[in-house]
Write a protein that holds these residues in place. Structure first.
Motif, PDB file in Angstrom:
ATOM      1  N   GLU A   1       0.826  -1.218   0.000  1.00 27.12           N
ATOM      2  CA  GLU A   1       0.000   0.000   0.000  1.00 27.12           C
ATOM      3  C   GLU A   1       0.859   1.267   0.000  1.00 27.12           C
ATOM      4  N   LEU A   2       2.116   1.138   0.413  1.00 20.68           N
ATOM      5  CA  LEU A   2       3.023   2.296   0.449  1.00 20.68           C
ATOM      6  C   LEU A   2       3.684   2.575  -0.898  1.00 20.68           C
ATOM      7  N   GLN A   3       3.475   1.729  -1.873  1.00 19.20           N
ATOM      8  CA  GLN A   3       4.146   1.868  -3.173  1.00 19.20           C
ATOM      9  C   GLN A   3       4.083   3.290  -3.750  1.00 19.20           C
ATOM     10  N   PRO A   4       2.929   3.952  -3.747  1.00 19.98           N
ATOM     11  CA  PRO A   4       2.890   5.303  -4.336  1.00 19.98           C
ATOM     12  C   PRO A   4       3.695   6.342  -3.558  1.00 19.98           C
ATOM     13  N   PHE A   5       4.099   6.020  -2.332  1.00 14.38           N
ATOM     14  CA  PHE A   5       4.766   6.999  -1.474  1.00 14.38           C
ATOM     15  C   PHE A   5       6.258   6.748  -1.310  1.00 14.38           C
ATOM     16  N   ILE A   6       6.778   5.702  -1.932  1.00 11.99           N
ATOM     17  CA  ILE A   6       8.174   5.323  -1.719  1.00 11.99           C
ATOM     18  C   ILE A   6       9.140   6.441  -2.124  1.00 11.99           C
ATOM     19  N   ALA A   7       8.904   7.076  -3.240  1.00 12.10           N
ATOM     20  CA  ALA A   7       9.821   8.138  -3.685  1.00 12.10           C
ATOM     21  C   ALA A   7       9.898   9.267  -2.661  1.00 12.10           C
TER      22      ALA A   7
ATOM     23  N   LEU B   1      11.797   8.028   0.497  1.00 11.97           N
ATOM     24  CA  LEU B   1      13.241   8.004   0.250  1.00 11.97           C
ATOM     25  C   LEU B   1      13.813   9.416   0.240  1.00 11.97           C
ATOM     26  N   ALA B   2      13.082  10.347  -0.366  1.00 12.89           N
ATOM     27  CA  ALA B   2      13.540  11.737  -0.422  1.00 12.89           C
ATOM     28  C   ALA B   2      13.594  12.373   0.966  1.00 12.89           C
ATOM     29  N   SER B   3      12.761  11.884   1.881  1.00 15.25           N
ATOM     30  CA  SER B   3      12.775  12.432   3.240  1.00 15.25           C
ATOM     31  C   SER B   3      13.894  11.837   4.090  1.00 15.25           C
ATOM     32  N   GLY B   4      14.658  10.909   3.513  1.00 16.38           N
ATOM     33  CA  GLY B   4      15.816  10.361   4.206  1.00 16.38           C
ATOM     34  C   GLY B   4      15.612   8.979   4.792  1.00 16.38           C
ATOM     35  N   MET B   5      14.469   8.376   4.557  1.00 18.63           N
ATOM     36  CA  MET B   5      14.203   7.042   5.092  1.00 18.63           C
ATOM     37  C   MET B   5      14.872   5.992   4.211  1.00 18.63           C
ATOM     38  N   SER B   6      15.421   4.967   4.838  1.00 17.34           N
ATOM     39  CA  SER B   6      16.094   3.912   4.083  1.00 17.34           C
ATOM     40  C   SER B   6      15.065   2.932   3.512  1.00 17.34           C
ATOM     41  N   GLU B   7      15.463   2.213   2.474  1.00 13.72           N
ATOM     42  CA  GLU B   7      14.578   1.220   1.869  1.00 13.72           C
ATOM     43  C   GLU B   7      14.215   0.135   2.869  1.00 13.72           C
ATOM     44  N   GLU B   8      15.169  -0.246   3.710  1.00 13.50           N
ATOM     45  CA  GLU B   8      14.905  -1.271   4.727  1.00 13.50           C
ATOM     46  C   GLU B   8      13.842  -0.796   5.724  1.00 13.50           C
ATOM     47  N   ALA B   9      13.938   0.451   6.140  1.00 16.83           N
ATOM     48  CA  ALA B   9      12.952   0.999   7.077  1.00 16.83           C
ATOM     49  C   ALA B   9      11.568   1.066   6.429  1.00 16.83           C
ATOM     50  N   ILE B  10      11.528   1.412   5.144  1.00 17.42           N
ATOM     51  CA  ILE B  10      10.252   1.499   4.431  1.00 17.42           C
ATOM     52  C   ILE B  10       9.588   0.125   4.351  1.00 17.42           C
ATOM     53  N   GLU B  11      10.387  -0.922   4.183  1.00 15.28           N
ATOM     54  CA  GLU B  11       9.838  -2.286   4.101  1.00 15.28           C
ATOM     55  C   GLU B  11       9.051  -2.658   5.353  1.00 15.28           C
ATOM     56  N   HIS B  12       9.455  -2.128   6.498  1.00 16.50           N
ATOM     57  CA  HIS B  12       8.820  -2.477   7.779  1.00 16.50           C
ATOM     58  C   HIS B  12       7.854  -1.401   8.262  1.00 16.50           C
ATOM     59  N   LEU B  13       7.664  -0.367   7.480  1.00 18.19           N
ATOM     60  CA  LEU B  13       6.858   0.782   7.884  1.00 18.19           C
ATOM     61  C   LEU B  13       5.364   0.495   7.762  1.00 18.19           C
ATOM     62  N   VAL B  14       4.611   0.867   8.793  1.00 20.14           N
ATOM     63  CA  VAL B  14       3.153   0.787   8.771  1.00 20.14           C
ATOM     64  C   VAL B  14       2.627   2.063   9.422  1.00 20.14           C
ATOM     65  N   PHE B  15       1.777   2.781   8.717  1.00 17.19           N
ATOM     66  CA  PHE B  15       1.167   4.006   9.233  1.00 17.19           C
ATOM     67  C   PHE B  15      -0.266   3.737   9.665  1.00 17.19           C
ATOM     68  N   ARG B  16      -0.635   4.218  10.825  1.00 16.25           N
ATOM     69  CA  ARG B  16      -2.040   4.294  11.212  1.00 16.25           C
ATOM     70  C   ARG B  16      -2.530   5.665  10.754  1.00 16.25           C
ATOM     71  N   GLY B  17      -3.820   5.900  10.830  1.00 20.17           N
ATOM     72  CA  GLY B  17      -4.413   7.125  10.288  1.00 20.17           C
ATOM     73  C   GLY B  17      -3.775   8.413  10.753  1.00 20.17           C
ATOM     74  N   ALA B  18      -3.617   8.598  12.066  1.00 20.69           N
ATOM     75  CA  ALA B  18      -3.067   9.848  12.603  1.00 20.69           C
ATOM     76  C   ALA B  18      -1.616  10.051  12.181  1.00 20.69           C
ATOM     77  N   GLU B  19      -0.833   8.977  12.180  1.00 24.76           N
ATOM     78  CA  GLU B  19       0.572   9.075  11.766  1.00 24.76           C
ATOM     79  C   GLU B  19       0.665   9.431  10.288  1.00 24.76           C
ATOM     80  N   PHE B  20      -0.186   8.812   9.495  1.00 23.25           N
ATOM     81  CA  PHE B  20      -0.194   9.084   8.066  1.00 23.25           C
ATOM     82  C   PHE B  20      -0.529  10.548   7.816  1.00 23.25           C
ATOM     83  N   LYS B  21      -1.597  11.024   8.487  1.00 18.07           N
ATOM     84  CA  LYS B  21      -2.033  12.410   8.299  1.00 18.07           C
ATOM     85  C   LYS B  21      -0.938  13.385   8.702  1.00 18.07           C
ATOM     86  N   GLU B  22      -0.284  13.145   9.833  1.00 18.57           N
ATOM     87  CA  GLU B  22       0.783  14.035  10.297  1.00 18.57           C
ATOM     88  C   GLU B  22       1.918  14.112   9.282  1.00 18.57           C
ATOM     89  N   ASN B  23       2.354  12.959   8.788  1.00 16.39           N
ATOM     90  CA  ASN B  23       3.444  12.932   7.805  1.00 16.39           C
ATOM     91  C   ASN B  23       3.009  13.523   6.478  1.00 16.39           C
TER      92      ASN B  23
END
Length: 89
Positions: free
Chosen positions: A46-52, A55-77
């Motif tokens: 589900e994060l596929q559209p946001f990967i670029a 990555l541009a915000s400085g997150m590593s590919e490994e961290a993105i693989e394990h990343l899960v956003f709940r609603g409030a976290e998603f909205k804040e980011n």
């Protein structure tokens, strides 16, 4: 004349600022669209559209693989422009 110049500068400043940060409503809609299985979380494929943007915000590919956003976290980011919906190729 001074008022017109001031108004023009203020208007274009707001336009530029508004063009960058998404609104709360836009971020909520983006979350609903990204949460394909309606489990209240966005992660994995589900994060596929946001990967670029992640990555541009400085997150590593490994961290993105394990990343899960709940609603409030998603909205804040999203509102901080850490998540932008980029079309898949």
């Amino acid at each position: 004349m001074k008022f017109l110049v001031f108004f023009a500068i203020a208007y274009f400043s707001l336009e530029v600022a508004g063009a960058h940060a998404a609104t709360e409503v836009a971020c909520q809609a983006m979350f609903r669209n990204a949460d394909h299985n309606s489990d209240g979380r966005v992660g994995g494929p589900e994060l596929q559209p946001f990967i670029a943007s992640l990555l541009a915000s400085g997150m590593s590919e490994e961290a993105i693989e394990h990343l899960v956003f709940r609603g409030a976290e998603f909205k804040e980011n999203c509102m901080r422009d850490r998540l932008t919906d980029t079309p898949s190729k």
